[in-house]
Enzyme design. Structure first.
Site, PDB file in Angstrom:
ATOM      1  N   SER A 157       2.117   8.067   6.866  1.00  0.00           N
ATOM      2  CA  SER A 157       0.988   7.799   5.971  1.00  0.00           C
ATOM      3  C   SER A 157       0.924   6.304   5.653  1.00  0.00           C
ATOM      4  CB  SER A 157       1.211   8.611   4.681  1.00  0.00           C
ATOM      5  OG  SER A 157       0.260   8.296   3.690  1.00  0.00           O
ATOM      6  N   ASP A 203      14.430  12.473   6.562  1.00  0.00           N
ATOM      7  CA  ASP A 203      14.529  12.173   5.123  1.00  0.00           C
ATOM      8  C   ASP A 203      15.490  10.995   4.991  1.00  0.00           C
ATOM      9  OD1 ASP A 203      15.141  11.971   2.448  1.00  0.00           O
ATOM     10  OD2 ASP A 203      15.338  14.133   2.131  1.00  0.00           O
ATOM     11  N   ASN A 225      10.174   1.301   5.159  1.00  0.00           N
ATOM     12  CA  ASN A 225       8.892   1.410   4.450  1.00  0.00           C
ATOM     13  C   ASN A 225       8.772   2.641   3.555  1.00  0.00           C
ATOM     14  OD1 ASN A 225       5.713   1.179   4.353  1.00  0.00           O
ATOM     15  ND2 ASN A 225       6.193   3.213   5.180  1.00  0.00           N
ATOM     16  N   TYR A 229      11.181   2.572 -10.565  1.00  0.00           N
ATOM     17  CA  TYR A 229      10.486   1.985  -9.399  1.00  0.00           C
ATOM     18  C   TYR A 229      10.659   0.466  -9.410  1.00  0.00           C
ATOM     19  CZ  TYR A 229       6.664   1.279  -5.993  1.00  0.00           C
ATOM     20  OH  TYR A 229       5.920   0.924  -4.892  1.00  0.00           O
TER      21      TYR A 229
HETATM   22  P1  NAI Z   1       2.217   6.629   1.236  1.00  0.00           P
HETATM   23  O1  NAI Z   1       2.452   7.666   0.198  1.00  0.00           O
HETATM   24  O2  NAI Z   1       0.893   6.565   1.917  1.00  0.00           O
HETATM   25  O3  NAI Z   1       3.339   6.726   2.378  1.00  0.00           O
HETATM   26  C1  NAI Z   1       4.691   6.874   2.058  1.00  0.00           C
HETATM   27  C2  NAI Z   1       5.341   7.710   3.143  1.00  0.00           C
HETATM   28  O4  NAI Z   1       6.739   7.786   2.841  1.00  0.00           O
HETATM   29  C3  NAI Z   1       4.804   9.144   3.180  1.00  0.00           C
HETATM   30  O5  NAI Z   1       4.413   9.494   4.494  1.00  0.00           O
HETATM   31  C4  NAI Z   1       5.985   9.971   2.709  1.00  0.00           C
HETATM   32  O6  NAI Z   1       6.060  11.271   3.300  1.00  0.00           O
HETATM   33  C5  NAI Z   1       7.154   9.107   3.117  1.00  0.00           C
HETATM   34  N1  NAI Z   1       8.385   9.442   2.384  1.00  0.00           N
HETATM   35  C6  NAI Z   1       8.514   9.693   1.056  1.00  0.00           C
HETATM   36  N2  NAI Z   1       9.790  10.034   0.784  1.00  0.00           N
HETATM   37  C7  NAI Z   1      10.468   9.983   1.971  1.00  0.00           C
HETATM   38  C8  NAI Z   1      11.808  10.239   2.348  1.00  0.00           C
HETATM   39  N3  NAI Z   1      12.723  10.640   1.441  1.00  0.00           N
HETATM   40  N4  NAI Z   1      12.163  10.080   3.631  1.00  0.00           N
HETATM   41  C9  NAI Z   1      11.234   9.707   4.557  1.00  0.00           C
HETATM   42  N5  NAI Z   1       9.945   9.474   4.269  1.00  0.00           N
HETATM   43  C10 NAI Z   1       9.576   9.612   2.984  1.00  0.00           C
HETATM   44  O7  NAI Z   1       2.556   5.259   0.505  1.00  0.00           O
HETATM   45  P2  NAI Z   1       2.377   3.724   0.898  1.00  0.00           P
HETATM   46  O8  NAI Z   1       1.533   3.125  -0.156  1.00  0.00           O
HETATM   47  O9  NAI Z   1       2.012   3.552   2.310  1.00  0.00           O
HETATM   48  O10 NAI Z   1       3.879   3.207   0.648  1.00  0.00           O
HETATM   49  C11 NAI Z   1       4.650   2.547   1.626  1.00  0.00           C
HETATM   50  C12 NAI Z   1       5.609   1.600   0.935  1.00  0.00           C
HETATM   51  O11 NAI Z   1       4.855   0.580   0.258  1.00  0.00           O
HETATM   52  C13 NAI Z   1       6.459   2.250  -0.164  1.00  0.00           C
HETATM   53  O12 NAI Z   1       7.774   1.721  -0.099  1.00  0.00           O
HETATM   54  C14 NAI Z   1       5.774   1.839  -1.448  1.00  0.00           C
HETATM   55  O13 NAI Z   1       6.669   1.823  -2.533  1.00  0.00           O
HETATM   56  C15 NAI Z   1       5.287   0.465  -1.080  1.00  0.00           C
HETATM   57  N6  NAI Z   1       4.195  -0.068  -1.901  1.00  0.00           N
HETATM   58  C16 NAI Z   1       2.980   0.563  -1.991  1.00  0.00           C
HETATM   59  C17 NAI Z   1       1.943  -0.025  -2.712  1.00  0.00           C
HETATM   60  C18 NAI Z   1       0.570   0.564  -2.792  1.00  0.00           C
HETATM   61  O14 NAI Z   1      -0.263   0.056  -3.552  1.00  0.00           O
HETATM   62  N7  NAI Z   1       0.234   1.600  -2.056  1.00  0.00           N
HETATM   63  C19 NAI Z   1       2.150  -1.296  -3.419  1.00  0.00           C
HETATM   64  C20 NAI Z   1       3.459  -1.869  -3.258  1.00  0.00           C
HETATM   65  C21 NAI Z   1       4.429  -1.264  -2.515  1.00  0.00           C
END
Ligand code: NAI
Length: 268
Positions: free
Chosen positions: A32, A79, A106, A172
């Protein structure tokens, strides 16, 4: 190859490669958002991409998308909080792709909890596990393969929460501050192996993580807080990550790069 040994371009300049074609990349949380965008971009640049995520269906979907687009990707359900799963998957990826060059940490979750909530310590533990400890697990597992690579790169995804703080987000925020510290430590510790370790701090980005925020609230926040006045796209973050992974980016390490539309530099 050590950049100082790269062929000279005939004009006294060292020719450095801007291509990741043929390199092997592992992206966590690639089902995602930014992970998915990164997997797509790296595959479109010719890398072999290991799409890993805890969400099995999302892995299959993203692998299908990339393959249909003509890229090279394979999927693993992973995971990142499980040391045994991480060790197994990293080993399988390296075997399947003939090595591992690029590790993109990520995967993430978003949590909000007040310090005096009964749920606090449970939320704290889970958040630190997924966002911070997991990055140490993947680095430890990938290390022998990265040491064998000619262009080894680690990119850790932090956040603007690694600089400032949002109310009720202390687990966080602490985890993301930790990701920046881990990045600097690893850059220093692994530099002699030629491994670069850098970190991206995304600002507000349109992904599943922010999907529940009302669109008008997003617009108001972005206009008030960012220089560009808008949320970012996951693809815009993926390009920052790609930049760190180029063979030519061989002297960039320990860097903390905001990809935040100017959120961190805006006072008023
Ligand atoms: P998202 O929710 O679209 O994608 C996150 C992905 O991580 C999901 O596919 C989920 O299934 C996976 N995930 C969650 N727990 C997991 C685990 N235990 N093992 C493996 N996979 C796991 O979120 P997004 O926004 O793409 O986030 C990506 C990174 O960016 C994260 O580290 C988030 O903290 C960071 N971030 C996001 C921001 C935003 O505004 N969306 C801003 C700053 C940082």
């Amino acid at each position: 190859m050590d950049p100082v040994e790269q062929p000279n371009d005939g004009q006294g300049l060292t020719a450095l490669s801007r291509s990741i074609a043929g390199l092997s990349a592992l992206v966590t949380g690639a089902g995602s958002g930014m992970g998915r965008a990164t997997a797509h971009l790296f595959a479109s640049e010719g890398a072999k991409v290991a799409v890993t995520d805890v969400d099995r269906d999302a892995v299959a979907t993203v692998v299908g998308e990339i393959t249909t687009a003509g890229g090279l990707a394979e999927g693993w359900t992973l995971d990142v909080t499980s040391e045994s799963e991480v060790d197994k998957v990293v080993g399988e990826v390296a075997e399947r792709f003939g090595g591992l060059d690029l590790l993109i940490n990520n995967a993430g979750i978003s949590t909000f909890v007040a310090i005096d909530s009964p749920e606090y310590l449970t939320t704290w533990g889970r958040t630190i596990d997924v966002l911070l400890t997991a990055q140490t697990l993947t680095i430890r597992a990938a290390l022998p393969h990265l040491r064998a690579s000619e262009s080894p790169r680690i990119v850790n995804i932090a956040s603007t929460e690694g600089w400032g703080a949002t109310r009720f987000a202390s687990p966080y925020t602490a985890a993301k501050h930790g990701v920046i510290g881990l990045t600097k430590s690893m850059a220093v510790e692994l530099g002699r192996d030629g491994i670069t370790v850098n970190c991206i701090c995304p600002g507000p980005i349109h992904t599943a993580m922010t999907a529940s925020i009302d669109e008008s609230d997003k617009t108001t926040f972005a206009r008030r807080r960012t220089a560009l006045g808008r949320y970012g796209l996951p693809e815009e973050v993926a390009h920052g990550t790609l930049n760190f992974c180029l063979p030519a980016s061989s002297y960039m390490t320990g860097a903390v790069l905001p990809v935040d539309g100017g959120l961190l530099i805006r006072n008023a």
